[in-house]
Structure formats: C-alpha cells, structure tokens
Design a protein around this motif. Structure first.
Motif, PDB file in Angstrom:
ATOM      1  N   THR A   6       0.787  -1.232   0.000  1.00 48.17           N
ATOM      2  CA  THR A   6       0.000   0.000   0.000  1.00 48.17           C
ATOM      3  C   THR A   6       0.820   1.284   0.000  1.00 48.17           C
ATOM      4  N   GLU A   7       2.096   1.219   0.437  1.00 44.29           N
ATOM      5  CA  GLU A   7       2.847   2.464   0.592  1.00 44.29           C
ATOM      6  C   GLU A   7       4.225   2.473  -0.054  1.00 44.29           C
ATOM      7  N   ASP A   8       4.609   1.422  -0.773  1.00 43.00           N
ATOM      8  CA  ASP A   8       5.900   1.400  -1.461  1.00 43.00           C
ATOM      9  C   ASP A   8       5.816   2.362  -2.638  1.00 43.00           C
ATOM     10  N   THR A   9       6.604   3.422  -2.592  1.00 39.97           N
ATOM     11  CA  THR A   9       6.511   4.485  -3.598  1.00 39.97           C
ATOM     12  C   THR A   9       6.973   4.050  -4.986  1.00 39.97           C
ATOM     13  N   ARG A  10       7.605   2.878  -5.085  1.00 40.87           N
ATOM     14  CA  ARG A  10       8.041   2.401  -6.404  1.00 40.87           C
ATOM     15  C   ARG A  10       6.877   1.851  -7.225  1.00 40.87           C
ATOM     16  N   PHE A  11       5.752   1.551  -6.567  1.00 41.37           N
ATOM     17  CA  PHE A  11       4.622   0.914  -7.238  1.00 41.37           C
ATOM     18  C   PHE A  11       3.325   1.613  -6.867  1.00 41.37           C
ATOM     19  N   GLU A  12       2.325   1.425  -7.707  1.00 39.48           N
ATOM     20  CA  GLU A  12       0.984   1.897  -7.379  1.00 39.48           C
ATOM     21  C   GLU A  12       0.441   1.027  -6.249  1.00 39.48           C
ATOM     22  N   PRO A  13      -0.326   1.602  -5.312  1.00 37.80           N
ATOM     23  CA  PRO A  13      -0.908   0.779  -4.241  1.00 37.80           C
ATOM     24  C   PRO A  13      -1.829  -0.300  -4.812  1.00 37.80           C
ATOM     25  N   VAL A  14      -1.867  -1.443  -4.150  1.00 34.31           N
ATOM     26  CA  VAL A  14      -2.761  -2.526  -4.553  1.00 34.31           C
ATOM     27  C   VAL A  14      -4.189  -2.110  -4.228  1.00 34.31           C
ATOM     28  N   LYS A  15      -5.067  -2.326  -5.190  1.00 37.39           N
ATOM     29  CA  LYS A  15      -6.481  -2.002  -4.993  1.00 37.39           C
ATOM     30  C   LYS A  15      -7.231  -3.264  -4.571  1.00 37.39           C
ATOM     31  N   LEU A  16      -8.303  -3.081  -3.829  1.00 39.29           N
ATOM     32  CA  LEU A  16      -9.091  -4.197  -3.315  1.00 39.29           C
ATOM     33  C   LEU A  16      -9.526  -5.144  -4.431  1.00 39.29           C
ATOM     34  N   GLU A  17      -9.930  -4.599  -5.573  1.00 40.03           N
ATOM     35  CA  GLU A  17     -10.403  -5.449  -6.674  1.00 40.03           C
ATOM     36  C   GLU A  17      -9.270  -6.241  -7.339  1.00 40.03           C
ATOM     37  N   GLU A  18      -8.009  -5.880  -7.071  1.00 43.30           N
ATOM     38  CA  GLU A  18      -6.866  -6.609  -7.629  1.00 43.30           C
ATOM     39  C   GLU A  18      -6.486  -7.841  -6.804  1.00 43.30           C
ATOM     40  N   LEU A  19      -6.933  -7.905  -5.559  1.00 43.68           N
ATOM     41  CA  LEU A  19      -6.524  -8.988  -4.663  1.00 43.68           C
ATOM     42  C   LEU A  19      -6.771 -10.393  -5.213  1.00 43.68           C
TER      43      LEU A  19
END
Length: 123
Positions: A6-19
């Motif tokens: 959720t907070e690694d600035t190298r990547f977009e945060p994971v969204k609930l629908e992606e789980l």
C-alpha cells in the motif's frame, strides 16, 4: 507486507479489486553468514545482504563480525536467482545500489543466505 502493498513508492498501491488476481510468494531466509571470499557466492543459489560499515570501523577478526539482526544506516538485500542477475559482480552492484552504498568508495560487509520459496497454490 501491508506497507509494501500500500505504501511502497516504487509501485501503485494494490487495490481491493486486484486482490483475487495476486499470487503471493513468501521467501524464508536462512541465517545470513559473513562472506569471507567472493568465491563463496553464487547469484543463482545465494541471496546477499550488503551492510555499510560504521564511519570509525576498525578491523576486527572475522569471527567478531556477526549479523546481529540490526540494520545499519545503509543495508541492501537481494534475493537469489533473479532474472538478469548472472554474475557475482552484478549481484553486489545491484545490492549496493539498493542500499545507497557506493561500492567503489565505501567499505561494506557482504552476507549470504539461502531461501526456501513458498508460493501460493504450490505443495
């Protein structure tokens, strides 16, 4: 793991629908061992940890330098058997880059470890 998702600035945060599409892999690391000779390393078999040395580091006997679990100011970890990393030199350079260590002007220690890889839906 939550912060990485959720907070690694190298990547977009994971969204609930992606789980439902995410496959989880867990790497269990063995106790790191101090590398005394680069010939001990094999980027396909061993991961490495690079640790910067304190500014006022004095030479000590090898057996006195141990991995105590505390991370100094500059530490980089690189898992083994990563695509595109085929040489010891590449492995060390990338780990140092991750740590912010200049391998040509800073002193650092190298530790090696092995991993047990557990992947979701694998027995």
């Amino acid at each position: 793991a939550i912060l990485a998702a959720t907070e690694d600035t190298r990547f977009e945060p994971v969204k609930l629908e992606e789980l439902p599409q995410i496959v989880f892999t867990i790497y269990i690391l063995t106790q790191p061992c101090l590398v005394k000779d680069l010939k001990e390393l094999d980027p396909k078999k061993f991961g490495i940890i690079v640790k910067s040395l304190p500014i006022k580091y004095e030479a000590v006997k090898d057996e006195e330098v141990i991995f105590n679990g505390f991370l100094p100011e500059k530490t980089g970890v690189l898992l083994p058997d990563l695509e595109g990393i085929n040489t010891i030199e590449d492995q060390i350079l990338i780990a140092c880059q991750k740590a912010g260590i200049d391998p040509f002007s800073e002193d650092f220690l190298i530790y090696k470890f092995e991993v047990q890889k557990l992947k979701e839906n694998e027995n």
